[in-house]
Motif scaffolding. Structure first.
Motif, PDB file in Angstrom:
ATOM      1  N   VAL A   1      29.902  12.620  -5.542  1.00  0.00           N
ATOM      2  CA  VAL A   1      30.791  13.023  -4.445  1.00  0.00           C
ATOM      3  C   VAL A   1      31.741  11.873  -4.076  1.00  0.00           C
ATOM      4  O   VAL A   1      32.923  12.091  -3.789  1.00  0.00           O
TER       5      VAL A   1
ATOM      6  N   ALA B   1      30.496  20.265  -6.837  1.00  0.00           N
ATOM      7  CA  ALA B   1      31.294  19.273  -6.102  1.00  0.00           C
ATOM      8  C   ALA B   1      32.604  19.025  -6.845  1.00  0.00           C
ATOM      9  O   ALA B   1      33.680  18.956  -6.238  1.00  0.00           O
TER      10      ALA B   1
ATOM     11  N   LEU C   1      29.833  19.082   2.095  1.00  0.00           N
ATOM     12  CA  LEU C   1      30.532  17.881   1.630  1.00  0.00           C
ATOM     13  C   LEU C   1      31.886  17.811   2.308  1.00  0.00           C
ATOM     14  O   LEU C   1      32.605  18.809   2.333  1.00  0.00           O
TER      15      LEU C   1
ATOM     16  N   LYS D   1      32.163  12.827   0.951  1.00  0.00           N
ATOM     17  CA  LYS D   1      30.857  12.316   1.378  1.00  0.00           C
ATOM     18  C   LYS D   1      29.975  13.512   1.715  1.00  0.00           C
ATOM     19  O   LYS D   1      30.488  14.603   2.035  1.00  0.00           O
ATOM     20  N   ILE D   2      28.662  13.316   1.646  1.00  0.00           N
ATOM     21  CA  ILE D   2      27.757  14.405   2.050  1.00  0.00           C
ATOM     22  C   ILE D   2      27.683  14.347   3.568  1.00  0.00           C
ATOM     23  O   ILE D   2      27.242  13.350   4.132  1.00  0.00           O
TER      24      ILE D   2
ATOM     25  N   GLN E   1      25.298  12.057  -4.257  1.00  0.00           N
ATOM     26  CA  GLN E   1      26.073  11.092  -3.466  1.00  0.00           C
ATOM     27  C   GLN E   1      27.058  10.307  -4.349  1.00  0.00           C
ATOM     28  O   GLN E   1      28.227  10.162  -4.004  1.00  0.00           O
TER      29      GLN E   1
END
Ligand code: SAM
Length: 245
Positions: free
Chosen positions: A196, A164, A223, A202-203, A193
């Motif tokens: 991110v 990420a 994501l 955001k997922i 979460q």
């Protein structure tokens, strides 16, 4: 030339609602042969049996992006795509072969692998992909790359949190990172979460699926970039893996 790779036309169709045309099938075949040949000098992949190569390299690469039209609307157009830590070219090369309108940047920190991919792209006459030698931590700050991509792909480069941090800085607002994983758990979702969110994303989906030949469970994490990534990310080389967010 003997075709070593299975064609799997029905399986492509049933699982991805798509199948390669003749040229793409030939390119997959050539890619397979060049990787087998390259493996003699470079440590490219341990996946060398024809069916295993088909499932774990070709099918898996495309499974992450093809059926998810609602998740990846940008793929219907001229998306700009980056593949971080592409290694022998996965998932980026099969994606470039399949998505002719997309422009794909293949990144790896190892010069030898990038030289090998350059040869592959020339021999396969793939013209919509280019390569960059570099580290994700540095490329993420380069004005030519930062916030420049619709889609960022990453497979087998590190933990999901590290992936990420490597990918989100590269995405335009609204862009999507696709993190290819094996197993995945609820607990992992919670810690991902938090990370991110710090990176401006955001997922948007976690997709669990079964591979068609060996019935293995795999996951793709999607994501979405929702706000600008703070300037301090990605952190300097090595820090994302040493001190994951
Ligand atoms: N993505 C390919 C696949 O799934 O077959 C290759 C995976 S291989 C295990 C990991 C690759 O990521 C290696 O080629 C390595 O050189 C590259 N890599 C690792 N860390 C990186 C970084 N920070 N920036 C760019 N490339 C990196």
């Amino acid at each position: 030339m003997t075709n070593l790779l299975p064609e799997m036309a029905e399986t492509w169709q049933q699982t991805l609602n798509w199948q390669p045309n003749q040229q793409q099938q030939q390119q997959f075949q050539q890619l397979y042969e060049l990787i087998l040949e390259g493996n003699r000098q470079l440590n490219l992949t341990r996946i060398t049996e024809p069916e295993e190569f088909w499932e774990k390299h070709l099918w898996d690469s495309l499974r992450g992006i093809t059926p998810q039209k609602q998740i990846i609307p940008s793929f219907s157009g001229n998306a700009s795509v980056i593949d971080i830590g592409t290694g022998a070219g996965f998932p980026g090369v099969p994606v470039a072969i399949t998505m002719g309108k997309c422009k794909i940047t293949l990144v790896d920190s190892t010069r030898k692998k990038i030289n090998f991919i350059n040869e592959i792209l020339t021999k396969l006459t793939v013209t919509n992909a280019k390569t960059v030698i570099g580290r994700a931590e540095e490329i993420g700050h380069h004005p030519q790359h930062r916030e420049n991509y619709d889609v960022a792909l990453i497979r087998a480069v590190g933990s999901a949190i590290v992936c990420a941090e490597y990918t989100l800085p590269l995405l335009k607002h609204g862009g999507l990172a696709v993190i290819y994983r094996g197993n995945w758990t609820e607990e992992e979702t919670k810690s991902l979460q938090n990370a991110v969110k710090k990176l401006g994303g955001k997922i948007s989906a976690i997709d669990e699926f079964i591979t068609p030949l060996t019935n293995s469970i795999r996951h793709c994490l999607y994501l979405q970039k929702i706000v600008k990534t703070p300037d301090n990310f990605p952190r300097p080389v090595g820090i994302p893996t040493q001190k994951p967010l």
